[in-house]
Design a protein around this motif. Structure first.
Motif, mmCIF file in Angstrom:
data_model
loop_
_atom_site.group_PDB
_atom_site.id
_atom_site.type_symbol
_atom_site.label_atom_id
_atom_site.label_comp_id
_atom_site.label_asym_id
_atom_site.label_seq_id
_atom_site.Cartn_x
_atom_site.Cartn_y
_atom_site.Cartn_z
ATOM 1 N N UNK A 152 -43.208 12.522 121.604
ATOM 2 C CA UNK A 152 -42.971 13.403 122.384
ATOM 3 C C UNK A 152 -43.678 13.282 123.840
ATOM 4 N N UNK A 153 -44.303 14.172 124.205
ATOM 5 C CA UNK A 153 -44.762 14.368 125.558
ATOM 6 C C UNK A 153 -45.812 13.074 125.899
ATOM 7 N N UNK A 154 -46.561 12.717 124.971
ATOM 8 C CA UNK A 154 -47.568 11.541 125.060
ATOM 9 C C UNK A 154 -46.575 10.475 125.557
ATOM 10 N N UNK A 155 -45.496 10.363 124.927
ATOM 11 C CA UNK A 155 -44.565 9.169 125.528
ATOM 12 C C UNK A 155 -44.000 9.178 126.770
ATOM 13 N N UNK A 156 -44.046 10.381 127.466
ATOM 14 C CA UNK A 156 -43.873 10.383 128.781
ATOM 15 C C UNK A 156 -45.100 9.897 129.711
ATOM 16 N N UNK A 157 -46.031 10.178 129.199
ATOM 17 C CA UNK A 157 -47.305 9.668 129.978
ATOM 18 C C UNK A 157 -47.578 8.167 129.458
ATOM 19 N N UNK A 158 -47.278 7.633 128.389
ATOM 20 C CA UNK A 158 -47.147 6.196 128.205
ATOM 21 C C UNK A 158 -46.132 5.506 129.161
ATOM 22 N N UNK A 159 -45.084 6.032 129.568
ATOM 23 C CA UNK A 159 -44.293 5.690 130.449
ATOM 24 C C UNK A 159 -44.930 5.526 131.531
ATOM 25 N N UNK A 160 -45.542 6.493 132.193
ATOM 26 C CA UNK A 160 -46.250 6.366 133.509
ATOM 27 C C UNK A 160 -47.244 5.416 133.483
ATOM 28 N N UNK A 161 -48.145 5.292 132.408
ATOM 29 C CA UNK A 161 -49.031 4.335 132.400
ATOM 30 C C UNK A 161 -48.290 2.883 132.490
ATOM 31 N N UNK A 162 -47.233 2.825 131.819
ATOM 32 C CA UNK A 162 -46.445 1.463 131.759
ATOM 33 C C UNK A 162 -46.139 1.075 133.402
ATOM 34 N N UNK A 163 -45.667 2.173 133.915
ATOM 35 C CA UNK A 163 -45.093 1.899 135.310
ATOM 36 C C UNK A 163 -46.330 1.569 136.182
ATOM 37 N N UNK A 164 -47.504 1.975 136.131
ATOM 38 C CA UNK A 164 -48.591 1.670 136.835
ATOM 39 C C UNK A 164 -49.121 0.283 136.697
ATOM 40 N N UNK A 165 -49.179 -0.022 135.136
ATOM 41 C CA UNK A 165 -49.608 -1.287 134.744
ATOM 42 C C UNK A 165 -48.541 -2.466 135.317
ATOM 43 N N UNK A 166 -47.312 -2.315 135.357
ATOM 44 C CA UNK A 166 -46.526 -3.347 135.795
ATOM 45 C C UNK A 166 -46.613 -3.287 137.480
ATOM 46 N N UNK A 167 -46.836 -2.235 138.046
ATOM 47 C CA UNK A 167 -47.153 -2.109 139.501
ATOM 48 C C UNK A 167 -48.490 -2.965 139.837
ATOM 49 N N UNK A 168 -49.580 -2.940 138.963
ATOM 50 C CA UNK A 168 -50.868 -3.544 139.091
ATOM 51 C C UNK A 168 -50.486 -4.927 139.051
ATOM 52 N N UNK A 169 -49.834 -5.389 138.073
ATOM 53 C CA UNK A 169 -49.508 -6.780 137.951
ATOM 54 C C UNK A 169 -48.556 -7.530 139.287
ATOM 55 N N UNK A 170 -47.734 -6.605 139.584
ATOM 56 C CA UNK A 170 -46.919 -6.990 140.736
ATOM 57 C C UNK A 170 -47.564 -7.027 142.026
#
Length: 170
Positions: A152-170
């Motif tokens: 559910x909604x937690x998955x949306x926030x996991x998506x945001x987290x993934x976005x920023x983790x990938x940006x951090x690595x990039x």
């Protein structure tokens, strides 16, 4: 409904610290290019600036981003009982709890990501910034496809987290 209201509460939690950390990005855009320029300091009777000076400046800013991210994230977690009083509906409070915690924890990552983004803008590294944002967007879209149907909604926030983790690595 409930998910939309809970998401609004989580995003407000996120923005409490996000605004401060985003301001550091703007500081990095200005301070780092200035630090890269070698110049002679009449008072100190020495040359300052240059790449080593700029690297030290970036390290200091990243340290501040990490410290502020940890501090703001911790403060947000401490304030969650107060923030949750923004709605009288218990079901909205319950639905917002985990996304608000994720939003608070993401501040640690955001402190580093926003500084790094500011450095990249300030040094004109637009291609690398664009490519890392593109990869992060693809990762976020995958996460938004995969997680919300399962959690559910937690998955949306996991998506945001993934976005920023990938940006951090990039």
């Amino acid at each position: 409904g409930v998910a939309a209201a809970a998401h609004a509460m989580a995003i407000q939690t996120f923005q409490i610290g996000g605004i401060v950390l985003l301001a550091l990005s703007t500081v990095a855009q200005t301070v780092v290019p200035n630090a890269m320029v070698e110049r002679y300091d009449e008072d100190a009777q020495e040359t300052i600036g240059g790449l080593q000076y700029a690297k030290a400046t970036v390290n200091r800013l990243m340290s501040w981003g990490f410290i502020l991210g940890c501090g703001l994230g911790s403060l947000q977690i401490l304030l969650l009982p107060i923030i949750r009083k923004a709605t009288p509906l218990q079901e909205v409070r319950d639905a917002a709890k985990i996304p608000a915690i994720i939003a608070s924890v993401l501040q640690v990552i955001n402190g580093l990501v926003f500084i790094g983004e500011g450095v990249m803008i300030g040094t004109g590294s637009f291609l690398q910034l664009s490519l890392s944002t593109l990869v992060a967007t693809v990762g976020c879209l995958w996460a938004l496809w995969f997680f919300p149907p399962r959690v559910g909604l937690t998955g949306v926030w996991l998506g945001f987290g993934g976005f920023n983790v990938i940006r951090l690595v990039g």
